[in-house]
Design an enzyme around this catalytic site. Sequence first.
Site, mmCIF file in Angstrom:
data_model
loop_
_atom_site.group_PDB
_atom_site.id
_atom_site.type_symbol
_atom_site.label_atom_id
_atom_site.label_comp_id
_atom_site.label_asym_id
_atom_site.label_seq_id
_atom_site.Cartn_x
_atom_site.Cartn_y
_atom_site.Cartn_z
ATOM 1 N N ASP A 139 0.861 -1.203 0.000
ATOM 2 C CA ASP A 139 0.000 0.000 0.000
ATOM 3 C C ASP A 139 0.886 1.237 0.000
ATOM 4 O OD1 ASP A 139 -2.107 2.031 0.878
ATOM 5 O OD2 ASP A 139 -3.270 0.191 1.035
ATOM 6 N N VAL A 141 1.353 1.537 -6.849
ATOM 7 C CA VAL A 141 1.091 0.766 -8.074
ATOM 8 C C VAL A 141 1.268 1.597 -9.340
ATOM 9 C CG1 VAL A 141 -0.473 -0.880 -6.957
ATOM 10 C CG2 VAL A 141 -1.430 1.164 -8.061
ATOM 11 N N ASN A 170 -6.002 -4.730 -6.293
ATOM 12 C CA ASN A 170 -7.119 -4.108 -5.567
ATOM 13 C C ASN A 170 -6.989 -2.596 -5.438
ATOM 14 O OD1 ASN A 170 -9.291 -4.055 -3.289
ATOM 15 N ND2 ASN A 170 -7.444 -3.191 -2.340
ATOM 16 N N TYR A 227 -13.318 7.307 -13.296
ATOM 17 C CA TYR A 227 -13.388 6.068 -12.509
ATOM 18 C C TYR A 227 -14.123 4.977 -13.298
ATOM 19 C CZ TYR A 227 -14.455 2.830 -8.678
ATOM 20 O OH TYR A 227 -14.560 1.702 -7.886
ATOM 21 N N LYS A 282 -12.683 1.332 -14.738
ATOM 22 C CA LYS A 282 -13.180 0.012 -14.337
ATOM 23 C C LYS A 282 -13.632 -0.802 -15.558
ATOM 24 C CE LYS A 282 -12.117 0.432 -10.117
ATOM 25 N NZ LYS A 282 -11.035 -0.406 -9.571
ATOM 26 N N ILE A 324 -19.592 -0.932 -1.364
ATOM 27 C CA ILE A 324 -19.068 -1.628 -0.182
ATOM 28 C C ILE A 324 -18.621 -0.536 0.796
ATOM 29 C CG2 ILE A 324 -17.362 -3.290 0.678
ATOM 30 C CD1 ILE A 324 -19.252 -4.481 -1.483
HETATM 31 P P1 NAP Z 1 -10.064 2.114 -0.081
HETATM 32 O O1 NAP Z 1 -10.885 1.960 1.120
HETATM 33 O O2 NAP Z 1 -9.727 3.508 -0.522
HETATM 34 O O3 NAP Z 1 -8.704 1.277 0.041
HETATM 35 C C1 NAP Z 1 -7.818 1.252 -1.044
HETATM 36 C C2 NAP Z 1 -6.397 1.305 -0.570
HETATM 37 O O4 NAP Z 1 -5.544 1.465 -1.736
HETATM 38 C C3 NAP Z 1 -6.105 2.506 0.324
HETATM 39 O O5 NAP Z 1 -5.243 2.145 1.370
HETATM 40 C C4 NAP Z 1 -5.441 3.463 -0.644
HETATM 41 O O6 NAP Z 1 -4.667 4.475 -0.041
HETATM 42 C C5 NAP Z 1 -4.618 2.500 -1.459
HETATM 43 N N1 NAP Z 1 -4.073 3.115 -2.661
HETATM 44 C C6 NAP Z 1 -4.509 4.220 -3.329
HETATM 45 N N2 NAP Z 1 -3.674 4.524 -4.332
HETATM 46 C C7 NAP Z 1 -2.681 3.614 -4.309
HETATM 47 C C8 NAP Z 1 -1.507 3.420 -5.074
HETATM 48 N N3 NAP Z 1 -1.173 4.265 -6.078
HETATM 49 N N4 NAP Z 1 -0.699 2.372 -4.783
HETATM 50 C C9 NAP Z 1 -1.003 1.542 -3.756
HETATM 51 N N5 NAP Z 1 -2.081 1.692 -2.971
HETATM 52 C C10 NAP Z 1 -2.914 2.713 -3.246
HETATM 53 O O7 NAP Z 1 -10.785 1.403 -1.330
HETATM 54 P P2 NAP Z 1 -11.836 0.169 -1.359
HETATM 55 O O8 NAP Z 1 -13.193 0.740 -1.310
HETATM 56 O O9 NAP Z 1 -11.426 -0.879 -0.420
HETATM 57 O O10 NAP Z 1 -11.627 -0.305 -2.867
HETATM 58 C C11 NAP Z 1 -10.731 -1.339 -3.237
HETATM 59 C C12 NAP Z 1 -10.945 -1.643 -4.717
HETATM 60 O O11 NAP Z 1 -12.303 -2.057 -4.952
HETATM 61 C C13 NAP Z 1 -10.723 -0.431 -5.619
HETATM 62 O O12 NAP Z 1 -10.103 -0.837 -6.825
HETATM 63 C C14 NAP Z 1 -12.124 0.068 -5.881
HETATM 64 O O13 NAP Z 1 -12.235 0.801 -7.079
HETATM 65 C C15 NAP Z 1 -12.883 -1.248 -5.949
HETATM 66 N N6 NAP Z 1 -14.315 -1.091 -5.666
HETATM 67 C C16 NAP Z 1 -14.738 -0.564 -4.492
HETATM 68 C C17 NAP Z 1 -16.102 -0.408 -4.277
HETATM 69 C C18 NAP Z 1 -16.640 0.173 -3.004
HETATM 70 O O14 NAP Z 1 -17.852 0.480 -2.969
HETATM 71 N N7 NAP Z 1 -15.853 0.336 -1.954
HETATM 72 C C19 NAP Z 1 -17.019 -0.779 -5.267
HETATM 73 C C20 NAP Z 1 -16.537 -1.304 -6.456
HETATM 74 C C21 NAP Z 1 -15.184 -1.463 -6.654
HETATM 75 P P3 NAP Z 1 -5.339 5.967 0.090
HETATM 76 O O15 NAP Z 1 -6.356 5.862 1.169
HETATM 77 O O16 NAP Z 1 -4.171 6.846 0.408
HETATM 78 O O17 NAP Z 1 -5.950 6.286 -1.270
#
Ligand code: NAP
Length: 253
Positions: A37, A61, A87, A153, A157, A186
């Site tokens: 991360d 990443v 992820n 976004y 995706k 989520i």
């Molecule tokens: P999250 O809570 O923001 O967690 C994502 C993690 O990735 C955070 O620790 C974030 O750090 C880190 N990150 C951001 N940019 C990065 C980089 N350049 N290199 C490495 N790590 C990085 O997100 P999440 O909701 O768990 O989502 C995870 C995945 O599921 C994402 O791809 C998202 O698009 C997808 N998704 C989520 C949902 C939803 O409703 N939550 C729905 C559909 C798809 P920071 O906090 O500093 O950004």
Amino acid sequence: MGRLKDKVVLVTGGALGIGQSACRLCIKEGAKVAITDVLIAEGESLAKQLGENARFYHMDVANEDSVKNVIESVVADFGGLDVLVNNAGISGTNKPTHELTEAEWDQVQAVNVKGVFFCTKHSIPHLKKRGGGSIINLSSIYGIIGAPDVPPYHASKGAVRQMTKTDAMIYAPDNIRVNSIHPGYIWTPMVENHLKRSGVDVAEGRKALDALHPLGRIGEPDDIGWAIVFLASDEAKFFTGEEMVIDGGYTAR
Ligand code: NAP
């Protein structure tokens, strides 16, 4: 217990949200887990909680050198790599298309699309050395259906959905399976911060998101984490190029 015994799993964006759930559940199922991360304190604290089979690596990443170096370190530390969970993602700027700047567009593609490319590119040689493996890409329901917001976004995706199918076909002869997961909403820091930035009351915003899903609630990170465990495991050995929608019925309408 033991569904991932002896497997080495690398999770990007593993410190929070869905990635964190994937790390916890993979450890529970016997894997060795590389939590990666940009958030150092959160990642190190999670690794400490998860014990000796987990290790944190700072990895961005969107930076190819960072990805290459960390994947090499993970392989040196754990002896190989079996599963990559792409992820890490960001939601980016929420403006209509005609108001977006090039920089706002590029920022999202750099993490959500190029990040998947870099991590896949540098993992493939190691998965081949193991005689196969599993790559799990986090897309979204918005990689399949449309919505009138966050254009960069949704575009990112859609790209991840298609990259998954292409790589599934390219690497099938190497026994490397590539699948995408398409969550509905989520409850994670990403969604909570998105609501805060939009200026809506968070509790009211969450209720509105609950109502979008026929099951009557927003998803929990483990609703996705268990699917990641399944796709990582040998139980999913005939799954490749699949798009797994996990959305409480959102897209069933
Ligand atoms: P999250 O809570 O923001 O967690 C994502 C993690 O990735 C955070 O620790 C974030 O750090 C880190 N990150 C951001 N940019 C990065 C980089 N350049 N290199 C490495 N790590 C990085 O997100 P999440 O909701 O768990 O989502 C995870 C995945 O599921 C994402 O791809 C998202 O698009 C997808 N998704 C989520 C949902 C939803 O409703 N939550 C729905 C559909 C798809 P920071 O906090 O500093 O950004």
